[in-house]
Each structure stands twice: as C-alpha cells, then as structure tokens.
Design a protein around this motif. Structure first.
Motif, PDB file in Angstrom:
ATOM      1  N   SER A   1       0.809  -1.222   0.000  1.00  0.00           N
ATOM      2  CA  SER A   1       0.000   0.000   0.000  1.00  0.00           C
ATOM      3  C   SER A   1       0.842   1.273   0.000  1.00  0.00           C
ATOM      4  O   SER A   1       0.290   2.379  -0.036  1.00  0.00           O
ATOM      5  CB  SER A   1      -0.926   0.010   1.217  1.00  0.00           C
ATOM      6  N   ALA A   2       2.176   1.145   0.055  1.00  0.00           N
ATOM      7  CA  ALA A   2       3.047   2.315   0.130  1.00  0.00           C
ATOM      8  C   ALA A   2       3.256   2.925  -1.255  1.00  0.00           C
ATOM      9  O   ALA A   2       3.205   2.226  -2.272  1.00  0.00           O
ATOM     10  CB  ALA A   2       4.390   1.931   0.741  1.00  0.00           C
ATOM     11  N   LEU A   3       3.493   4.224  -1.279  1.00  0.00           N
ATOM     12  CA  LEU A   3       3.709   4.946  -2.531  1.00  0.00           C
ATOM     13  C   LEU A   3       4.999   5.749  -2.438  1.00  0.00           C
ATOM     14  O   LEU A   3       5.366   6.249  -1.368  1.00  0.00           O
ATOM     15  CB  LEU A   3       2.541   5.901  -2.821  1.00  0.00           C
ATOM     16  N   THR A   4       5.673   5.901  -3.552  1.00  0.00           N
ATOM     17  CA  THR A   4       6.854   6.750  -3.635  1.00  0.00           C
ATOM     18  C   THR A   4       6.432   8.128  -4.153  1.00  0.00           C
ATOM     19  O   THR A   4       5.309   8.299  -4.638  1.00  0.00           O
ATOM     20  CB  THR A   4       7.900   6.139  -4.588  1.00  0.00           C
ATOM     21  N   PRO A   5       7.319   9.117  -4.075  1.00  0.00           N
ATOM     22  CA  PRO A   5       6.988  10.434  -4.654  1.00  0.00           C
ATOM     23  C   PRO A   5       6.599  10.354  -6.132  1.00  0.00           C
ATOM     24  O   PRO A   5       5.714  11.093  -6.584  1.00  0.00           O
ATOM     25  CB  PRO A   5       8.274  11.235  -4.452  1.00  0.00           C
ATOM     26  N   LEU A   6       7.249   9.447  -6.882  1.00  0.00           N
ATOM     27  CA  LEU A   6       6.890   9.287  -8.291  1.00  0.00           C
ATOM     28  C   LEU A   6       5.450   8.821  -8.441  1.00  0.00           C
ATOM     29  O   LEU A   6       4.699   9.334  -9.281  1.00  0.00           O
ATOM     30  CB  LEU A   6       7.840   8.291  -8.965  1.00  0.00           C
ATOM     31  N   HIS A   7       5.053   7.847  -7.628  1.00  0.00           N
ATOM     32  CA  HIS A   7       3.680   7.328  -7.705  1.00  0.00           C
ATOM     33  C   HIS A   7       2.670   8.420  -7.355  1.00  0.00           C
ATOM     34  O   HIS A   7       1.619   8.538  -8.009  1.00  0.00           O
ATOM     35  CB  HIS A   7       3.512   6.141  -6.758  1.00  0.00           C
ATOM     36  N   ARG A   8       2.977   9.218  -6.333  1.00  0.00           N
ATOM     37  CA  ARG A   8       2.065  10.307  -5.962  1.00  0.00           C
ATOM     38  C   ARG A   8       1.996  11.353  -7.063  1.00  0.00           C
ATOM     39  O   ARG A   8       0.917  11.921  -7.328  1.00  0.00           O
ATOM     40  CB  ARG A   8       2.527  10.937  -4.652  1.00  0.00           C
ATOM     41  N   TRP A   9       3.123  11.614  -7.700  1.00  0.00           N
ATOM     42  CA  TRP A   9       3.141  12.590  -8.791  1.00  0.00           C
ATOM     43  C   TRP A   9       2.267  12.121  -9.945  1.00  0.00           C
ATOM     44  O   TRP A   9       1.511  12.896 -10.531  1.00  0.00           O
ATOM     45  CB  TRP A   9       4.574  12.794  -9.254  1.00  0.00           C
ATOM     46  N   ILE A  10       2.332  10.824 -10.274  1.00  0.00           N
ATOM     47  CA  ILE A  10       1.475  10.279 -11.339  1.00  0.00           C
ATOM     48  C   ILE A  10       0.018  10.363 -10.935  1.00  0.00           C
ATOM     49  O   ILE A  10      -0.856  10.690 -11.757  1.00  0.00           O
ATOM     50  CB  ILE A  10       1.881   8.826 -11.650  1.00  0.00           C
ATOM     51  N   ASN A  11      -0.272  10.084  -9.655  1.00  0.00           N
ATOM     52  CA  ASN A  11      -1.654  10.226  -9.178  1.00  0.00           C
ATOM     53  C   ASN A  11      -2.141  11.665  -9.330  1.00  0.00           C
ATOM     54  O   ASN A  11      -3.295  11.913  -9.712  1.00  0.00           O
ATOM     55  CB  ASN A  11      -1.744   9.797  -7.715  1.00  0.00           C
ATOM     56  N   ASP A  12      -1.260  12.615  -9.022  1.00  0.00           N
ATOM     57  CA  ASP A  12      -1.642  14.034  -9.151  1.00  0.00           C
ATOM     58  C   ASP A  12      -1.929  14.385 -10.612  1.00  0.00           C
ATOM     59  O   ASP A  12      -2.873  15.127 -10.909  1.00  0.00           O
ATOM     60  CB  ASP A  12      -0.524  14.928  -8.610  1.00  0.00           C
ATOM     61  N   ILE A  13      -1.102  13.856 -11.527  1.00  0.00           N
ATOM     62  CA  ILE A  13      -1.349  14.096 -12.955  1.00  0.00           C
ATOM     63  C   ILE A  13      -2.688  13.502 -13.364  1.00  0.00           C
ATOM     64  O   ILE A  13      -3.473  14.133 -14.092  1.00  0.00           O
ATOM     65  CB  ILE A  13      -0.207  13.502 -13.806  1.00  0.00           C
ATOM     66  N   ASN A  14      -2.963  12.300 -12.889  1.00  0.00           N
ATOM     67  CA  ASN A  14      -4.235  11.653 -13.212  1.00  0.00           C
ATOM     68  C   ASN A  14      -5.409  12.489 -12.708  1.00  0.00           C
ATOM     69  O   ASN A  14      -6.409  12.681 -13.415  1.00  0.00           O
ATOM     70  CB  ASN A  14      -4.262  10.258 -12.585  1.00  0.00           C
TER      71      ASN A  14
END
Length: 646
Positions: free
Chosen positions: A48-61
């Motif tokens: 369930s953990a996310l990296t800054p890259l994953h959060r950045w992609i979520n923000d783009i989405n």
C-alpha cells in the motif's frame, strides 16, 4: 608424450572456456556477497506504500480528470477521438450485441448472426469451415454466453477494421519505400515486445475506462502484425515480375494494384489473420479497464476463484478464437464458389436475418436451451476432485519447483543489495553482448530503481527466468522429437497451433483448478502459454540441419543421443536462441494476467492500479517496469544469439 601433451592442452581449454569461467566466477562472488549482505539495501516497498513518483502520477491523473472537459487538447482532440471510436463500437454492438434503436434486442439476432457468419465462411473458406463456424456460434449460445460473446466479437471487429484501415496502407508504404521501412521497423519491434496490458494504463489516462479505451488499446496492439506482414508481402514479390510490369508501360499505381497486391494477397490475408487473433487476445485482457464481453466474465470469476464460471467463459473464448482463426487461415487459398451456391447461400442468409429482426425467438437465444450450467458444474466438480484426489502429485510437483527453482533464485535476486544485482547484471551483459548491451542493461536497471519497485521487479524477474528455463527444457525435448520424427510433428503441431490461438486468460483456468491461486500457478500458465512458439521454432531448427550432416554422423557410429547433442543442437543454436528470446517475451506478457491468481509483485501492482484509484500511479510505474524488464531481456538474448551464431 601423453604426460607432456596434457599440460599443453590446459591453456587451450582455459582459453576455450574463458568466458564460462569468468561468468562462473562472477556468480560465485555474487553468492558469497549475498551471504554477507543479505536483506541489506533491497529497496523494499509495502503493497500500500507509494513513492513520490507514484504520488506525482496520481496528481497528474487527478489533474487530467479535472480538466478533461475544459482543456482544449481534450475537448478538441482526445475527447473527439474517444467519441468517434465509442460511436463506432456502439454501432457495431447495436447490430449484433446490445438492444438498440428502441428495440429490446439487437438489430440482427442470433439466427441472423449465425447465418451471416456461415455464409461468409462458405464464401471465403469452403463448406467444412462454414459448418464449423455455424456449430461454433450455436455452441456460444448454448453456453448461455451469447451476448457476452457478441460484445467480444463487436469490439474485436471494430478494432480490426480500424487497424486494417491504417495498417495495410502503412504496410504498403513500408513495402515500397526503404526509408519508411527503416523508420517503422524499430517502432514495430518496440510495440511487439511490449506486453499486452502495458497499453491499457496510459490510455485510461486520456480516454477513461470503457469500450472506447479498450478498442483503442486493441487496435494499437493489433496493428503491428498487419503493417509488418503487409510490408513483407510487398517486398517478397519477385523483382522480375515488377520489372516486367514496368517494361510494359504500367504506372506505379497500376503496378501496385494489378501486380504487387494480387501477388501478395495470400500473405496479406495471413496478416489479417494475425491482426484478428491479436485483437481477440487484447479484447479479453482489456476487461481490466471495463471492456464488456467474455474477458470481463473471466476476470470476475478469477477474482472470486470461481473455476466453473471461468472455465465456461474461457471455453467460449477458445471456440471464438478457433472459428476466427480457421476462417481467416482458409481464406488465404483462392476459392471460387459456384454461382448457385453463392446466391443460394445469400438468399438463405437474407431470410435468416429477416427472421431474427422480426421474431423474438430468432433474435434472443432461448435461456431454457443451454448447457452452460452443466459445464460450470462439471468444471467445479472436476476441480474439487483434483484438489481432493491429486494433492500428492500436484502438491509434490509444486513444492519441488518452488523450493528447488523459484525460492533460491528469488532470494538471490530480491534479497541481494540492489547495487550488487545491478553490477552483476551489467557485468554479465558486457560479457554476453559487449559495451552496447552493458549500457542498455545499466539504463534499464536505473529506470527500475527510479520506478520505486526494485524488489517487485526482481521477484518478477526470478519468476520469468524460472518459467523461461522450463519453457526451454520443454521446447528442446518436444522440439527435438518433432524435428526428428515426421509422425510426431504431424500429431503435435496441430495441438501447438490450437494453443497459439488461445488468449492468455484461458491458460489460467485449468491450473487454477489444479494448484489453487499462487505464484506457481501463474508460472505454469506462463510456461504452457509460451511453450508452443518455442517448441515450433526449435523443431524447425532441428529439421533445417542438413540430412547429409546427420547421415555422416550416423555413419561414423554416433548414437542418436550423440547426434542430437553434438550435431543437431549445436547446428540449430540460432533457433535455440530465438526460442529463448520469444519464450522470454511470451512469459513476460503473462505477468499481469498471473497477477489475477496470486502471482504478486509487478503483476499484482498493475492489477491493483486498475482496481484501486489511489494505486493508479504505482500500477502505471509497474507497467513501465515490466516494459523495461522486457527491453533488457530482449536485447540480452538478441546479443547472445548474435554472438553464439557467429
């Protein structure tokens, strides 16, 4: 003299096996360092953990979703494309699959669809294939899956029409122009090495989930075979035929229409066949982004471990695949239907279409006439029997492979420091393929670290390597047998051909019944999925060895085993490396599908990214990681093939 000669031979042997000794030394040093630094610097990441890259992609989405109806790029480009594709798919579904135009049933009911399918098969493939087609379509209705089957067929046909609309002209251009061919070839290579599901996540970002995204993903995946095979067909037309046409004063357009295309017709139809099969495979996998049809039924059944329902829907996919494959394969041969048969068949088809449009019994397959429930119950009963009666055999085999192959390799890759694994892979790449291969591996490994999914990537790599080893063992054993025995080839090749037309989902069902949900189930399904192509390549390579060479070996007193090991396999090394390359690509394409039955690692990350919005970024990063693994392994096996064959 013998005592003096032996020391002289030692340097020769060391020189001959220098590379193997270096590789062995690297692996030995790796094992020692693994024991010293185990579980240090492995870059783990919780599910369930996310990296800054994953959060950045979520923000783009999230940003894309918020601006979808206001940003001009979406309003006048992506939304328009989605609207056009969606309208086309909806129109095809309205004809044969979904209630439409104020009617409670499609425009053409089941009887009309069976009539049209039978008539088309009769016209292009002959009466035997027509009977197979009619029986196959009726069987889909008897399974209780008529609407789901027609939804799958609708998306497949829509994607194929658009793929051919663009693919064949591009293929003709690549066949006529060396420059266009040079530009398209690397793009097509890249597209065909990417696993099927990789197209899904980026497309949902721009086109949302649903039939439109599924169709766009399918046509992108299905177009490369049409382009590549059409280009090959145009280029394969004998040069003297083209020169004869030009010498008679024909223009380039006349030469194309009256010489090149008719001469290349058979091969182009083969390209259509490959496009249809690729589209059907992708449409079933596109159920992950809410594509309607049989794939959705299979996915839901796999998620609940309902083997009976999954088997029934998987069987329908197999029937549909076999029918489409046989019709398009038979269409490669020219057939001239008698006029009376053509017009008679056309008249009967017209009557059936009218009946299906007018009467409910001919429009909607009767639910009280079905065998689907019996198939589901039978599959469930067989599953329960296998799990109760064969645990010693299935469990023993599963434990052997798990503890002897999977666990040790996974521990070595996933529990070593990341920099140690990267150093070992780059060093091996340099030994195998030189500086270029080492640079490619270094870049790919850097990208894996950047995705934040290093440990999951190593677990996936371990499963992929184990599955590929099993594929090669099976491929060599069966391929050599087929290559040396025409009788074995005649018996086994049709089975392999049938196996190659089945979409990836179908392979999970029987092994889920035998071994329950686990990473081993996913690995075995990947082995069976990849084995047919490897076996056929090796069989053709063994058969291509000169009979004179084999006879000379036999005349010198070699046994069959010695002939195979010392003559045929070494001379078929090009086929062996090609089989390993294709086996890797096919195995890797099953990673996400295996995530549905407990494979874990990158496959699970992708599936979770589709089903849980907060994990979208992680799922997209996992898809990129799988592509990167595929590129690295593809380049390494190609480099090994070049060095070995030289």
């Amino acid at each position: 003299m013998v005592a003096v000669a032996a020391p002289r031979q030692l340097p020769r042997l060391l020189h001959r096996y220098k590379q193997a000794l270096i590789i062995g030394g690297i692996v030995l040093a790796w094992l020692v360092l693994w024991l010293l630094f185990r579980n240090i610097g492995t870059l783990p990441l919780d599910a369930s953990a996310l990296t800054p890259l994953h959060r950045w992609i979520n923000d783009i989405n999230d940003a894309v979703g918020a601006s979808r109806n206001s940003n001009p790029v979406f309003l006048y480009f992506f939304n328009e494309i989605r609207l056009v594709i969606d309208e086309f798919v909806t129109f095809v579904q309205a004809l044969i699959a979904q209630p439409s135009f104020g009617r409670p049933v499609p425009v053409i009911g089941w009887l009309g669809v069976v009539g049209i399918a039978g008539f088309v098969s009769l016209a292009v493939a002959g009466w035997r294939v027509a009977l197979l087609t009619i029986a196959g379509f009726v069987f889909l209705g008897l399974q209780g899956l008529w609407q789901e089957s027609m939804d799958t067929l609708s998306l497949t046909l829509a994607a194929v029409v658009i793929s051919l609309l663009f693919g064949i002209p591009l293929g003709i251009w690549a066949g006529l122009s060396d420059r266009a061919n040079r530009v398209m070839t690397p793009v097509l290579d890249f597209m065909q090495t990417m696993p099927t599901f990789v197209y899904l996540a980026p497309l949902t970002l721009f086109f949302l989930i649903g039939p439109a995204s599924a169709t766009i993903a399918t046509l992108i995946y299905a177009a490369p075979p049409a382009i590549r095979i059409t280009a090959h067909a145009i280029r394969s037309v004998p040069r003297n035929t083209v020169e004869a046409s030009e010498s008679l004063g024909a223009t380039r357009q006349q030469t194309l229409v009256k010489v090149l295309l008719p001469s290349a017709r058979k091969t182009i139809v083969l390209g259509v066949n490959q496009t249809i099969m690729a589209a059907l495979s992708m449409v079933t996998i596109a159920a992950l982004i809410d594509a309607p049809g049989l794939g959705k039924t299979v996915v839901k059944a796999l998620q609940t471990l309902d083997v009976g329902t999954a088997f029934n829907a998987g069987l329908a996919i197999v029937v549909l695949a076999i029918v489409l494959d046989r019709v398009t394969t038979a269409a490669t041969e020219r057939r001239k239907l008698p006029r009376w048969a053509f017009f008679g068949g056309l008249g009967v088809t017209g009557v059936l279409v009218y009946l299906s449009y007018t009467y409910l019994w001919a429009a909607e397959f009767q639910s009280d006439v079905e065998i689907g429930s019996s198939i589901r119950q039978g599959a469930t009963a067989v599953t329960e029997w296998a799990q109760d009666s064969l645990p010693l055999i299935t469990g023993g085999f599963k434990d052997f492979v798990t503890f002897v192959l999977i666990n040790p390799l996974q521990a070595l890759l996933a529990e070593s420091p990341w920099f140690l694994v990267a150093l070992v892979i780059v060093a091996l790449s340099f030994l195998i393929g030189g500086v270029r291969a080492a640079v490619v591996s270094a870049v790919c490994l850097g990208l894996l670290v950047a995705t934040g999914l290093w440990q999951d990537s190593m677990i996936t790599l371990a499963s992929t390597l184990v599955a590929t080893i099993m594929v090669m063992v099976l491929g060599i054993v069966v391929g050599v047998w087929m290559g040396r025995s025409k009788r074995a080839d005649r018996f086994i090749r049709p089975v392999l051909d049938a196996g190659q037309v089945m979409p990836a989902f179908v392979y999970l069902v029987p092994f889920l019944a035998l071994f329950s949900a686990s990473r081993f189930t996913a690995i075995i399904a990947a082995v069976v999925f990849a084995a047919p192509v490897a076996i056929k390549i090796i069989a053709d390579g063994i058969r291509a060895v000169s009979p004179t060479t084999v006879e000379a070996s036999t005349a010198l007193g070699s046994s069959s085993w010695q002939t195979i090991v010392k003559v045929q396999l070494p001379m078929a090394r090009g086929a062996l490396t090609l089989a390993a390359n294709q086996g890797l690509i096919y195995v890797l394409s099953m990673v996400v599908v295996g995530g549905l039955v407990g494979a874990g690692a990158l496959g699970y990350d992708v599936v979770a990214g589709f089903s849980q919005g907060q994990l979208y970024g992680k799922g997209l990063a996992a898809g990129v990681a799988i592509v990167v693994l595929g590129v690295m392994l593809d380049r390494l096996t190609q480099a090994a093939a070049k060095r070995w064959t030289n």
